[in-house]
Write a protein that holds these residues in place. Sequence first.
Motif, PDB file in Angstrom:
ATOM      1  N   PHE A  25      33.000  62.917  32.757  1.00 54.44           N
ATOM      2  CA  PHE A  25      32.000  63.751  31.730  1.00 54.44           C
ATOM      3  C   PHE A  25      33.409  64.550  30.464  1.00 54.44           C
ATOM      4  O   PHE A  25      33.606  64.618  30.000  1.00 54.44           O
ATOM      5  N   ILE A  26      35.246  63.882  31.601  1.00 59.04           N
ATOM      6  CA  ILE A  26      36.703  64.282  30.850  1.00 59.04           C
ATOM      7  C   ILE A  26      35.895  63.439  29.383  1.00 59.04           C
ATOM      8  O   ILE A  26      36.295  63.454  27.930  1.00 59.04           O
ATOM      9  N   LEU A  27      35.959  61.939  29.674  1.00 55.33           N
ATOM     10  CA  LEU A  27      35.780  61.182  28.543  1.00 55.33           C
ATOM     11  C   LEU A  27      34.973  61.041  27.765  1.00 55.33           C
ATOM     12  O   LEU A  27      34.776  60.875  26.877  1.00 55.33           O
ATOM     13  N   THR A  77      33.164  52.321  23.650  1.00 54.65           N
ATOM     14  CA  THR A  77      33.617  53.581  23.909  1.00 54.65           C
ATOM     15  C   THR A  77      34.324  53.637  24.933  1.00 54.65           C
ATOM     16  O   THR A  77      34.176  52.706  25.364  1.00 54.65           O
ATOM     17  N   VAL A  78      34.835  54.351  25.396  1.00 54.19           N
ATOM     18  CA  VAL A  78      35.784  53.713  26.761  1.00 54.19           C
ATOM     19  C   VAL A  78      34.877  54.730  27.989  1.00 54.19           C
ATOM     20  O   VAL A  78      34.550  56.013  27.886  1.00 54.19           O
ATOM     21  N   LYS A  79      34.713  54.230  29.360  1.00 51.31           N
ATOM     22  CA  LYS A  79      34.396  54.692  30.730  1.00 51.31           C
ATOM     23  C   LYS A  79      35.839  54.223  31.721  1.00 51.31           C
ATOM     24  O   LYS A  79      35.779  52.688  31.372  1.00 51.31           O
ATOM     25  N   LEU A  80      35.866  55.087  32.955  1.00 51.85           N
ATOM     26  CA  LEU A  80      36.412  54.664  33.830  1.00 51.85           C
ATOM     27  C   LEU A  80      35.276  53.827  34.567  1.00 51.85           C
ATOM     28  O   LEU A  80      33.998  53.621  35.070  1.00 51.85           O
ATOM     29  N   LEU A  81      35.703  52.482  35.093  1.00 53.90           N
ATOM     30  CA  LEU A  81      34.322  51.831  35.268  1.00 53.90           C
ATOM     31  C   LEU A  81      35.737  50.947  36.851  1.00 53.90           C
ATOM     32  O   LEU A  81      36.766  50.971  36.776  1.00 53.90           O
ATOM     33  N   ALA A  82      34.312  50.853  38.026  1.00 53.60           N
ATOM     34  CA  ALA A  82      34.646  50.439  38.958  1.00 53.60           C
ATOM     35  C   ALA A  82      33.892  48.880  39.002  1.00 53.60           C
ATOM     36  O   ALA A  82      32.412  48.743  38.763  1.00 53.60           O
ATOM     37  N   ILE A  83      35.023  47.672  39.300  1.00 59.39           N
ATOM     38  CA  ILE A  83      33.966  46.571  39.299  1.00 59.39           C
ATOM     39  C   ILE A  83      34.084  45.727  40.510  1.00 59.39           C
ATOM     40  O   ILE A  83      35.652  45.159  41.021  1.00 59.39           O
ATOM     41  N   CYS A  84      33.636  44.819  40.538  1.00 61.20           N
ATOM     42  CA  CYS A  84      33.892  44.111  42.106  1.00 61.20           C
ATOM     43  C   CYS A  84      32.959  42.941  41.903  1.00 61.20           C
ATOM     44  O   CYS A  84      32.137  42.661  41.456  1.00 61.20           O
ATOM     45  N   GLU A  85      33.751  41.786  42.148  1.00 62.36           N
ATOM     46  CA  GLU A  85      32.889  40.071  41.769  1.00 62.36           C
ATOM     47  C   GLU A  85      33.647  39.321  42.793  1.00 62.36           C
ATOM     48  O   GLU A  85      34.774  39.456  43.216  1.00 62.36           O
ATOM     49  N   ARG A  86      32.226  38.605  43.367  1.00 59.46           N
ATOM     50  CA  ARG A  86      33.013  37.242  43.609  1.00 59.46           C
ATOM     51  C   ARG A  86      33.500  36.063  42.470  1.00 59.46           C
ATOM     52  O   ARG A  86      32.771  36.324  41.623  1.00 59.46           O
ATOM     53  N   ALA A  87      34.764  35.364  42.897  1.00 57.37           N
ATOM     54  CA  ALA A  87      35.644  34.359  41.894  1.00 57.37           C
ATOM     55  C   ALA A  87      33.552  33.551  41.853  1.00 57.37           C
ATOM     56  O   ALA A  87      33.078  33.236  41.994  1.00 57.37           O
ATOM     57  N   ALA A  88      33.621  32.764  40.524  1.00 59.52           N
ATOM     58  CA  ALA A  88      33.113  31.659  40.242  1.00 59.52           C
ATOM     59  C   ALA A  88      32.680  30.588  41.092  1.00 59.52           C
ATOM     60  O   ALA A  88      31.882  29.840  41.684  1.00 59.52           O
ATOM     61  N   ASP A  89      34.151  30.073  42.615  1.00 58.61           N
ATOM     62  CA  ASP A  89      34.165  29.372  43.099  1.00 58.61           C
ATOM     63  C   ASP A  89      33.559  29.947  44.284  1.00 58.61           C
ATOM     64  O   ASP A  89      33.354  29.232  45.314  1.00 58.61           O
ATOM     65  N   GLY A  90      32.920  31.250  44.817  1.00 61.89           N
ATOM     66  CA  GLY A  90      32.754  31.671  45.880  1.00 61.89           C
ATOM     67  C   GLY A  90      33.487  32.300  46.731  1.00 61.89           C
ATOM     68  O   GLY A  90      33.338  32.701  47.603  1.00 61.89           O
ATOM     69  N   ALA A  91      35.714  31.777  46.677  1.00 64.11           N
ATOM     70  CA  ALA A  91      36.032  31.245  47.646  1.00 64.11           C
ATOM     71  C   ALA A  91      36.890  32.604  47.529  1.00 64.11           C
ATOM     72  O   ALA A  91      37.480  32.744  48.427  1.00 64.11           O
ATOM     73  N   SER A  92      37.035  33.999  46.843  1.00 61.84           N
ATOM     74  CA  SER A  92      37.635  35.646  47.126  1.00 61.84           C
ATOM     75  C   SER A  92      36.872  36.463  46.209  1.00 61.84           C
ATOM     76  O   SER A  92      35.794  35.699  45.517  1.00 61.84           O
ATOM     77  N   VAL A  93      37.304  37.481  46.407  1.00 59.39           N
ATOM     78  CA  VAL A  93      36.924  39.001  45.768  1.00 59.39           C
ATOM     79  C   VAL A  93      37.474  39.360  44.929  1.00 59.39           C
ATOM     80  O   VAL A  93      38.986  39.488  45.131  1.00 59.39           O
TER      81      VAL A  93
END
Length: 429
Positions: free
Chosen positions: A165-167, A246-262
């Motif tokens: 809302f603020i952004l 535009t600017v947003k507060l994002l939550a980003i969760c990713e699996r690494a390309a090699d699948g070995a970490s997040v």
Amino acid sequence: MRTRPLKVALLGCGVVGSEVARIMTTHADDLAARIGAPVELAGVAVRRPSKVREGIDPALITTDATALVQRGDIDVVVEVIGGIEPARALITTAFENGASVVSANKALLAEGGAALHAAAEKYGRDLYYEAAVAGAIPLVRPLRESLAGDKVNRVLGIVNGTTNFILDKMDTSGAGYSEALDEATALGYAEADPTADVEGFDAAAKAAILAGIAFHTRVKIGDVHREGITEVTAADIASARRMGCTVKLLAICERAADGASVTARVHPAMIPLSHPLASVREAYNAVFVEAEAAGQLMFYGPGAGGSPTASAVLGDLVAVCRNKLGEATGPGESAYTRLPVSPMGEVVTRYHISLDVADKPGVLAQVATVFAEQGVSIDTVRQQGKDGEASLVVVTHRAPDAALSGTVEALRKLDTVRGVASIMRVEGE
Ligand code: NDP
Ligand code: HSE
């Protein structure tokens, strides 16, 4: 249909709890038909017993939440008190005394979810928490159940309504951060102490929960890189606009390309106006899930508020009651991949950097050399000069976050760089 009711203890009767109680009463017949047995509100624990609570029998009100969950005849405990304690102890006691639990408590689940899941499993109970992430939006169950046969690689979204809302206000009306926060407070989106929202703690808790479920691993709130929106200025928003973002507060969760970490992170970022998340306005939430077989999925809706959040709580209540009647339990914690969570420095992203520099020969070359030395490739440069000073806006190609922050550190040391006006990541391209 069974005539003996299932007994529900409600812990907390505030914004969310009062709506849960209202819907339980007004939709009692439908809920009974869907569950296969009536549900009865057996007790309501609060802090202030004298407060008038419309539609709730005063005889049900108690300040002794522990005694309520210890009664032994409670089938389901709905925890909507919030915070770590006494919520954690009450949930554990509920499991010990025969009840399954529905909770909306993201702070607790992001901090101590593993122990609570272990306790639920030990006693053969359910722990459901759809309302803990993105209010009314079905997200936990789709990740936990509907996508259980797929491989989720990325979860990206807006999971905090107050900051969105603020952004959004800053973007659409040109308001400064404080002015937009005041409006969010006046409209009841931001609380008297808005720290958890504006500093990103609320979104980080949700990111931890989402990453854990999506990648079948344990992610705690402390594993999530967190930056809030308090440093976002009207100039950042204007600069984003000039870039078609535009600017947003994002939550980003990713699996690494090699699948070995997040990785899991929460921070403000510029996203292109053409990205579907750019059109998420006001206090709405939206989350993208990218899965190997399913492709891209988008979930959108109200992420906060009493009634929307109660909708998610009631959905869980129906599921948990059905499990009780079937003498079964739903899915518990799935953390078998045990993937490590990599630090922010290893995340590959793009930066938008705004510098105030001296407007004289060789400055641009000096700045470009710093980027080159850190192995960061420049995508675009825009310069605007005035009275011997210039503002320089550099947008980079993708590079490890550690290299980008190393670049900024080195830029700050240049005599010709008067200041780093803003740094923002660019996402969603
Ligand atoms: P409120 O502050 O409005 O309500 C909290 C309730 O808990 C109040 O009824 C309060 O009693 C009661 N309470 C507090 N401490 C105790 C205690 N020690 N023993 C018994 N009762 C206690 O919170 P919300 O309803 O907004 O939030 C509840 C949960 O839902 C939190 O975990 C929150 O994160 C989550 N949530 C909230 C959303 C929202 O939009 N509000 C959205 C998604 C999740 P009293 O009424 O007497 O003060
Ligand atoms: N404070 C939170 C928000 C409530 O603004 O999104 C929902 O979790």
